[in-house]
Motif scaffolding. Structure first.
Motif, short mmCIF file in Angstrom:
data_model
loop_
_atom_site.label_atom_id
_atom_site.label_comp_id
_atom_site.label_asym_id
_atom_site.label_seq_id
_atom_site.Cartn_x
_atom_site.Cartn_y
_atom_site.Cartn_z
N GLY A 89 28.17 -17.59 6.26
CA GLY A 89 29.26 -17.68 5.64
C GLY A 89 29.87 -19.25 4.89
O GLY A 89 30.65 -19.37 4.01
N LEU A 90 29.09 -20.14 5.53
CA LEU A 90 29.21 -21.41 5.18
C LEU A 90 28.33 -21.76 3.90
O LEU A 90 28.58 -23.01 3.59
CB LEU A 90 29.13 -22.59 6.50
CG LEU A 90 30.23 -22.07 7.59
CD1 LEU A 90 29.90 -23.39 8.50
CD2 LEU A 90 31.67 -22.16 7.00
N LEU A 91 27.18 -21.00 3.62
CA LEU A 91 26.49 -21.55 2.58
C LEU A 91 27.19 -21.56 1.18
O LEU A 91 28.29 -20.96 1.06
CB LEU A 91 25.35 -20.38 2.48
CG LEU A 91 24.29 -20.38 3.65
CD1 LEU A 91 23.55 -19.09 3.34
CD2 LEU A 91 23.87 -21.67 3.81
N THR A 92 26.67 -22.33 0.26
CA THR A 92 27.28 -22.53 -0.97
C THR A 92 27.06 -21.09 -1.64
O THR A 92 26.20 -20.25 -1.17
CB THR A 92 26.39 -23.20 -2.05
OG1 THR A 92 25.24 -22.91 -2.19
CG2 THR A 92 26.57 -24.84 -1.31
N TYR A 93 27.75 -20.69 -2.81
CA TYR A 93 27.48 -19.59 -3.40
C TYR A 93 26.14 -19.20 -3.84
O TYR A 93 25.64 -17.86 -3.68
CB TYR A 93 28.49 -19.34 -4.78
CG TYR A 93 28.44 -18.19 -5.52
CD1 TYR A 93 28.73 -17.00 -4.90
CD2 TYR A 93 27.59 -17.97 -6.61
CE1 TYR A 93 28.78 -15.78 -5.49
CE2 TYR A 93 27.54 -16.83 -7.39
CZ TYR A 93 27.99 -15.84 -6.79
OH TYR A 93 28.01 -14.54 -7.37
N ALA A 94 25.40 -20.03 -4.44
CA ALA A 94 24.01 -20.03 -4.98
C ALA A 94 22.96 -19.44 -3.66
O ALA A 94 22.14 -18.72 -3.59
CB ALA A 94 23.50 -20.92 -5.65
N GLU A 95 23.38 -20.27 -2.54
CA GLU A 95 22.65 -20.02 -1.53
C GLU A 95 22.91 -18.77 -0.84
O GLU A 95 22.01 -17.97 -0.41
CB GLU A 95 22.94 -21.29 -0.48
CG GLU A 95 22.35 -22.44 -0.67
CD GLU A 95 23.04 -23.67 0.20
OE1 GLU A 95 22.22 -24.55 0.45
OE2 GLU A 95 23.99 -23.47 0.87
N GLY A 104 27.37 -15.16 -11.88
CA GLY A 104 28.34 -16.05 -11.37
C GLY A 104 27.43 -17.65 -11.07
O GLY A 104 27.93 -18.40 -10.55
N MET A 105 26.25 -17.41 -11.65
CA MET A 105 25.28 -18.70 -11.57
C MET A 105 25.30 -19.36 -12.64
O MET A 105 25.53 -19.16 -13.99
CB MET A 105 24.12 -18.32 -11.06
CG MET A 105 23.85 -17.72 -9.70
SD MET A 105 22.25 -17.68 -9.16
CE MET A 105 22.31 -17.25 -7.60
#
Lengths: 423, 251
Positions: B145-151, B176-177
């Motif tokens: 849950g702490l990863l960035t959106y792209a990750e 969304g990228m």
């Protein structure tokens, strides 16, 4: 890469100490405890703690690990206990060659059996529906316990005599100390078994189902099956706890299987912290201690108990284990000492508020419950006063008010210091 | 050899028909894209194929085997895995744990509570390999849950392919990228779906024409065209219905 390096053994003795050190320590503590706390009351309390540790850990297999909120876990504890009592009587009457230490297994089998039966019904759904079904089943069995007198013994319950069973190596399990070591041994084995469960494929999938049941279905797992197996295993360990309780008390009655007992195990797990394996152990120890000690000190102990629970839910939803884990990074960084003075400062308003609250509760309790028969004169912490006079109430309000005011004023400083230390 | 065959699928929500007779055959090893305007039913079609929603009528077969009406986990076990449009991971589990959970069933561990997961070498190795593939090795121990959106999107794909499914369905993988992230992602998708059948819903026409062998155009619950990218681009009906505006907004 990080994973492979983590599991690679450094050197054998060091590795063993690191892996099993905590277990060796736990075993040592369990063995030594009765040598330190030798009184009969302490021994009784420790026996109860051991039973409750097993019970609350089994509960946390549902709540903490699989995300299932059950309001009826005492069913499996109670049924296990009742079966164990009956088994004790049967074994004694028929002189069967089954020694007492194996009896908790009978309780476990009963818990497992009813875990399978009720689990098949209740684990079809998760969330609120599961919680409601567990509550319904809990109430069903609790009321049955007063109707089926043959098995549950009605209000008085069923008694047994553990010393009437076959002796093993000359141990009769008459004295409490022998029962303590029996409970401690079972407790130790159960803790290890339940911890090992968290390190199995199913244990991990329980976490996955808790986190995101939909995704779990799309990686090949039936969430219902995961919940069902977890429920059965939780029932098994609850049954073992019940069996230990039967041996310890030589008595099982309707209270052991009631909704109140289901509530207590929820409180234990929650106060200890459902997010960490060791949380419910701490919760079981603390709550048992409070139950025994507070009920000796004050008649309003249930109220304190409830307040602790509310405070935990509001301010520390991770429970005691969560609080400890919050400070772990500071400990590792060596910055914990920097925060301690701030805690010491905060202890002043906390103590004031607590003193005010206790005075308020005790004066109210005395005035409402005891004053009619015993008169208004009461004593608290060495001070004598009358519960119907103004001064104690004014002092209580002042202490509580000042504590809250100072606490709120100083809290930001503690928060800032903590953030600074955690950075 | 057909990997996935849809035969006259229908789906209505109440009285509203969403999917109105979709038939499609996707060959083994093919990269198939489904495009279409918003509300055409692309995601619904994905939900039908993967078993999340029940069909109103029709038949779905995977490698010649009828999978109509099976549960999502049963379909997954037969070798079809999917990702989600809205990131759908195990947020409080470590990144590595997310991937390990995704391989356990296919590695044969099922509901085992008698294996030590640390000694499940094959599952650990597979999860580790996928972790490297999606470029999140540095994040292995971090809660997902702490990863960035792209990750998180990369992890989403990692979970989808980790089990080794032959048919992989990606629902708007690049949604969304940013442009640069998208380019990186197309390379990633190409890499991890090597040798598998890929079916994807995608809005980014650049990605679609870059990756797909064939494209189906879904409009109002029906496939109005299904052909190679070149032919789809010049298809009159497609241009009228959808592609004209889509390409305009692209450029």
């Amino acid at each position: 890469m990080a994973i492979t390096t983590m599991t690679k053994p450094a050197s054998l003795p060091l590795d063993l100490a690191k892996r099993y050190g905590i277990w060796i320590l736990a075993a040592a503590v369990m063995i030594v405890l009765p040598k330190i706390f030798t009184s009969g009351a302490a021994l009784t309390t420790m026996c109860l703690m051991g039973i409750m540790i097993v019970f609350s850990l089994s509960y946390n297999m549902l709540l903490g690990q699989t995300g299932m909120l059950s309001f009826g876990h005492a069913v499996y504890y109670g049924l296990g206990g009742f079966l164990a009592v009956h088994a004790m009587n049967t074994i004694a009457a028929d002189r069967l060659p089954i020694p007492l230490p194996l009896l908790p297994l009978a309780g476990g089998a009963m818990g497992l059996l009813f875990g399978i039966i009720f689990g098949a019904v209740s684990t079809r759904r998760a969330g609120t529906v599961f919680a409601m079904i567990s509550l319904g089943l809990g109430e069903l069995i609790a009321s049955l316990s007063l109707i089926l007198r043959g098995f549950f013994g009605g209000e008085e319950g069923i008694t047994a005599n553990r010393t009437k069973m076959l002796t093993l190596f000359g141990v009769r399990f008459g004295p409490q100390i022998e029962v303590y070591y029996l409970i401690a041994a079972w407790c130790f084995v159960c803790i290890i078994a339940m911890f090992a469960f968290t390190r199995t494929p199913l244990g991990r999938m329980c976490n996955a189902v808790r986190e995101n049941p939909e995704r779990a279905e799309f990686v090949g797992y039936s969430t219902q099956m995961v919940r069902f197996i977890a429920f059965c295993i939780a029932g098994f360990f609850a049954g073992i706890a019940g069996g230990l309780a039967a041996i310890n008390f030589e008595l099982m009655n309707a209270v052991n299987i009631s909704g109140a007992q289901s509530g207590v195990v929820l409180l234990m797990a929650y106060i200890g912290g459902v997010g960490h394996f060791f949380g419910p152990i701490m919760g079981a120890v603390l709550v048992t201690l409070l139950q025994v000690m507070l009920s000796d000190i004050t008649g309003a102990w249930m109220l304190y108990f409830g307040l602790i629970f509310i405070m935990m839910v509001m301010f520390a939803p991770g429970g005691m284990a969560g609080l400890i884990m919050l400070h772990l990074p500071l400990w590792q960084r060596g910055t914990l000492l920097r925060v301690l003075p701030h805690y010491a400062v905060m202890a002043v308003p906390c103590a004031m508020g607590l003193a005010g609250l206790v005075l308020l509760i005790e004066a109210a309790h005395h005035q409402l419950v005891k004053a009619a028969s015993d008169g208004p004169a009461m004593k608290l912490a060495g001070f004598a006063f009358a519960s119907n006079a103004a001064p104690p109430w004014i002092v209580a309000a002042a202490l509580l008010g000042a504590g809250l005011w100072l606490g709120r004023r100083w809290a930001p400083r503690l928060t800032a210091a903590f953030a600074e230390a955690a950075r | 050899m057909t990997a996935l065959a849809l035969d006259d699928l229908h789906k209505s929500f109440g009285a509203t028909p969403i999917i109105r007779g979709v038939s499609l055959e996707v060959a083994k090893g093919e990269r198939h894209a489904i495009i279409g305007p918003n509300g055409a039913g692309k995601s619904t079609l994905f939900h039908l194929i993967s078993g999340r929603f029940p069909l109103s009528s029709g038949r779905i077969s995977l490698n010649g085997e009828d999978i109509t009406g099976l549960k999502p986990y049963e379909i997954n076990r037969r070798g079809l895995s999917r990702s989600f449009q809205v990131t759908n991971i195990f947020p409080r589990l470590a990144v590595f744990e997310n991937l390990r959970c995704a391989v356990l069933w296919q590695m044969g561990y099922r509901y085992s509570f008698w294996h030590n997961i640390r000694k499940a070498t094959d599952a650990n190795d597979r999860a580790e390999a996928v972790l490297q593939q999606i470029g999140l090795a540095e994040r292995a121990m971090m809660p997902a849950g702490l990863l960035t959106y792209a990750e998180q999107r990369a992890l989403e794909i990692g979970i989808t392919i980790a089990g080794g499914a032959e048919v992989v369905m990606l629902d708007e993988p690049t949604a969304g990228m940013s442009r640069s992230e998208t380019a990186h992602f197309v390379a990633l998708i190409r890499k991890v779906t090597e040798g598998r059948t890929l079916i994807m819903v995608e809005h980014d026409m650049g990605v679609v024409f870059d990756l797909a062998d064939r494209i189906s155009v879904l409009v109002y619950g029906q496939i109005i065209a299904c052909d190679t990218p070149v032919k789809i681009r010049s298809n009159k009906a497609v241009q009228e219905a959808y592609l004209g505006q889509a390409l305009e907004t692209e450029h």
